[in-house]
Design a protein around this motif. Structure first.
Motif, short mmCIF file in Angstrom:
data_model
loop_
_atom_site.label_atom_id
_atom_site.label_comp_id
_atom_site.label_asym_id
_atom_site.label_seq_id
_atom_site.Cartn_x
_atom_site.Cartn_y
_atom_site.Cartn_z
N ILE A 132 -31.41 83.14 7.35
CA ILE A 132 -30.01 83.39 7.70
C ILE A 132 -29.09 82.46 6.91
CG2 ILE A 132 -28.30 83.24 9.57
CD1 ILE A 132 -30.60 84.08 11.48
N TYR A 133 -29.48 81.20 6.83
CA TYR A 133 -28.71 80.22 6.06
C TYR A 133 -28.64 80.62 4.58
CZ TYR A 133 -27.72 75.89 3.53
OH TYR A 133 -27.20 74.95 2.68
N ASN A 134 -29.78 81.02 4.03
CA ASN A 134 -29.82 81.39 2.62
C ASN A 134 -28.96 82.61 2.30
OD1 ASN A 134 -31.46 79.26 2.09
ND2 ASN A 134 -33.29 80.46 1.59
N GLU A 135 -28.79 83.48 3.30
CA GLU A 135 -27.92 84.65 3.09
C GLU A 135 -26.49 84.23 2.79
OE1 GLU A 135 -28.29 87.18 6.48
OE2 GLU A 135 -30.37 87.75 6.03
N THR A 136 -26.04 83.16 3.44
CA THR A 136 -24.67 82.67 3.18
C THR A 136 -24.57 82.10 1.76
OG1 THR A 136 -25.10 80.43 4.05
CG2 THR A 136 -24.39 82.10 5.62
N ILE A 137 -25.64 81.45 1.33
CA ILE A 137 -25.66 80.90 -0.04
C ILE A 137 -25.69 82.04 -1.06
CG2 ILE A 137 -26.88 79.42 -1.67
CD1 ILE A 137 -25.65 77.94 0.71
N THR A 138 -26.49 83.07 -0.76
CA THR A 138 -26.60 84.22 -1.66
C THR A 138 -25.25 84.91 -1.85
OG1 THR A 138 -28.90 84.60 -1.03
CG2 THR A 138 -27.73 86.45 -2.03
N LYS A 139 -24.49 85.02 -0.78
CA LYS A 139 -23.16 85.63 -0.86
C LYS A 139 -22.26 84.83 -1.80
CE LYS A 139 -23.19 87.86 3.68
NZ LYS A 139 -22.64 87.85 5.06
N LYS A 140 -22.34 83.51 -1.72
CA LYS A 140 -21.54 82.65 -2.60
C LYS A 140 -21.99 82.78 -4.05
CE LYS A 140 -20.45 79.29 1.03
NZ LYS A 140 -20.61 77.89 1.51
N LEU A 141 -23.31 82.88 -4.24
CA LEU A 141 -23.85 83.06 -5.59
C LEU A 141 -23.41 84.41 -6.16
CD1 LEU A 141 -27.48 81.69 -5.14
CD2 LEU A 141 -25.73 80.71 -6.62
N ASP A 142 -23.47 85.45 -5.31
CA ASP A 142 -23.06 86.79 -5.75
C ASP A 142 -21.57 86.80 -6.14
OD1 ASP A 142 -25.57 87.79 -5.35
OD2 ASP A 142 -25.14 88.66 -3.39
N LYS A 143 -20.77 86.10 -5.35
CA LYS A 143 -19.34 86.04 -5.63
C LYS A 143 -19.09 85.40 -7.00
CE LYS A 143 -14.96 84.48 -3.60
NZ LYS A 143 -14.34 83.76 -2.47
N LEU A 144 -19.85 84.33 -7.28
CA LEU A 144 -19.72 83.64 -8.56
C LEU A 144 -20.24 84.53 -9.69
CD1 LEU A 144 -18.93 80.90 -9.82
CD2 LEU A 144 -21.28 80.14 -9.44
N ASN A 145 -21.35 85.22 -9.44
CA ASN A 145 -21.91 86.11 -10.46
C ASN A 145 -20.98 87.26 -10.81
OD1 ASN A 145 -24.31 84.66 -10.53
ND2 ASN A 145 -25.32 85.93 -9.01
N LEU A 147 -17.65 87.35 -10.69
CA LEU A 147 -16.34 87.04 -11.27
C LEU A 147 -16.21 87.76 -12.61
CD1 LEU A 147 -16.04 83.20 -10.54
CD2 LEU A 147 -14.72 85.03 -9.46
N PRO A 148 -15.03 88.27 -12.93
CA PRO A 148 -14.86 89.01 -14.20
C PRO A 148 -15.41 88.25 -15.41
CG PRO A 148 -12.91 89.23 -12.86
CD PRO A 148 -13.80 88.24 -12.15
N ARG A 149 -15.21 86.94 -15.42
CA ARG A 149 -15.66 86.17 -16.59
C ARG A 149 -17.19 86.03 -16.66
NH1 ARG A 149 -13.11 82.49 -13.17
NH2 ARG A 149 -14.44 80.89 -12.21
N ASN A 150 -17.87 86.29 -15.51
CA ASN A 150 -19.33 86.13 -15.49
C ASN A 150 -20.10 87.45 -15.43
OD1 ASN A 150 -19.11 83.33 -15.51
ND2 ASN A 150 -18.97 83.20 -13.28
N LYS A 151 -19.37 88.56 -15.39
CA LYS A 151 -20.01 89.87 -15.33
C LYS A 151 -20.97 90.05 -16.49
CE LYS A 151 -18.62 92.94 -12.10
NZ LYS A 151 -19.50 93.91 -11.45
N ASP A 152 -22.17 90.54 -16.18
CA ASP A 152 -23.20 90.84 -17.18
C ASP A 152 -23.73 89.60 -17.90
OD1 ASP A 152 -22.93 93.61 -16.63
OD2 ASP A 152 -21.21 93.69 -17.98
N LEU A 153 -23.47 88.42 -17.34
CA LEU A 153 -23.99 87.19 -17.95
C LEU A 153 -25.06 86.58 -17.04
CD1 LEU A 153 -20.79 85.33 -19.22
CD2 LEU A 153 -22.44 86.60 -20.60
N ALA A 154 -26.05 85.96 -17.64
CA ALA A 154 -27.01 85.18 -16.86
C ALA A 154 -26.36 83.83 -16.58
CB ALA A 154 -28.29 84.99 -17.65
#
Length: 202
Positions: A132-145, A147-154
């Motif tokens: 459950i805790y990791n799900e909150t972290i995953t959401k933050k990671l997804d949000k960062l991933n 971002l327009p500037r990070n789209k399609d980037l590793a």
């Protein structure tokens, strides 16, 4: 990636383990095989592995908690660097028949006494909290991933600031959320140990 345990002298095995796969070497690094012969080999291998004490397999996520539980609570093997490395790598580490039988005996005691069940309940409670805790972290990671500037980037190609934030969030994840534990898995391993005649961890 997983861990394959092969019984060294399985007590109940009547079907021998088949020899190496029927490959034909053409040149260095290149092999060919006959489809029919390969199918026959895999059928024989399956027949062999279905016998008691011949074969036990866990993927890495199931094996690591099982291995740690066995080493920490059966008290059969000395907890040193060699033992820990042998049980947590695919190095072909061997466990003798005597030790395998003692492990089975101690695991049976732990299961019958209720220790394994209590351990599972406490462990899985932490496991579920971590997920459950990791799900909150995953959401933050997804949000960062996303971002327009990070789209399609590793993440390695993010800006220095975004990469630092991604690394920070990633490290906050709780590892236990990937490693489940169950009494059922311990029972299966106990039966394998008891009938294996010793085993190797590959």
């Amino acid at each position: 990636m997983g861990f394959d345990l092969n019984g060294l002298k399985p007590k109940g095995a009547t079907i021998p383990r088949p020899k190496s796969p029927p490959y034909t070497k053409i040149k260095k690094g290149t092999y060919s095989y006959n489809q029919k012969e390969m199918e026959e080999y895999h059928m024989k291998l399956e027949d062999w592995s279905n016998q008691e004490g011949t074969y036990f397999r866990n993927n890495s996520w199931w094996w690591r908690p099982l291995a740690d539980y066995t080493l920490n609570y059966t008290k059969v093997l000395e907890l040193n660097e060699k033992t820990m490395e042998g049980w947590h790598t695919n190095s072909g580490h061997k466990v003798s028949k005597t030790n395998a039988e003692q492990i089975a005996k101690q695991l049976k005691f732990l299961i019958v006494s209720g220790h394994t069940k209590k351990f599972e309940e406490k462990y899985m409670e932490e496991f579920n909290k971590a997920r459950i805790y990791n799900e909150t972290i995953t959401k933050k990671l997804d949000k960062l991933n996303n971002l327009p500037r990070n789209k399609d980037l590793a993440p390695i190609s993010f800006s220095k600031k975004d990469k630092k934030e991604w690394d920070r969030l990633y490290k906050m994840q709780k590892k236990i959320a990937s490693y489940p534990f169950s009494v059922k898995n311990v029972e299966a391993f106990m039966k394998f140990c008891n009938s294996s005649g010793g085993f190797e961890i590959c």
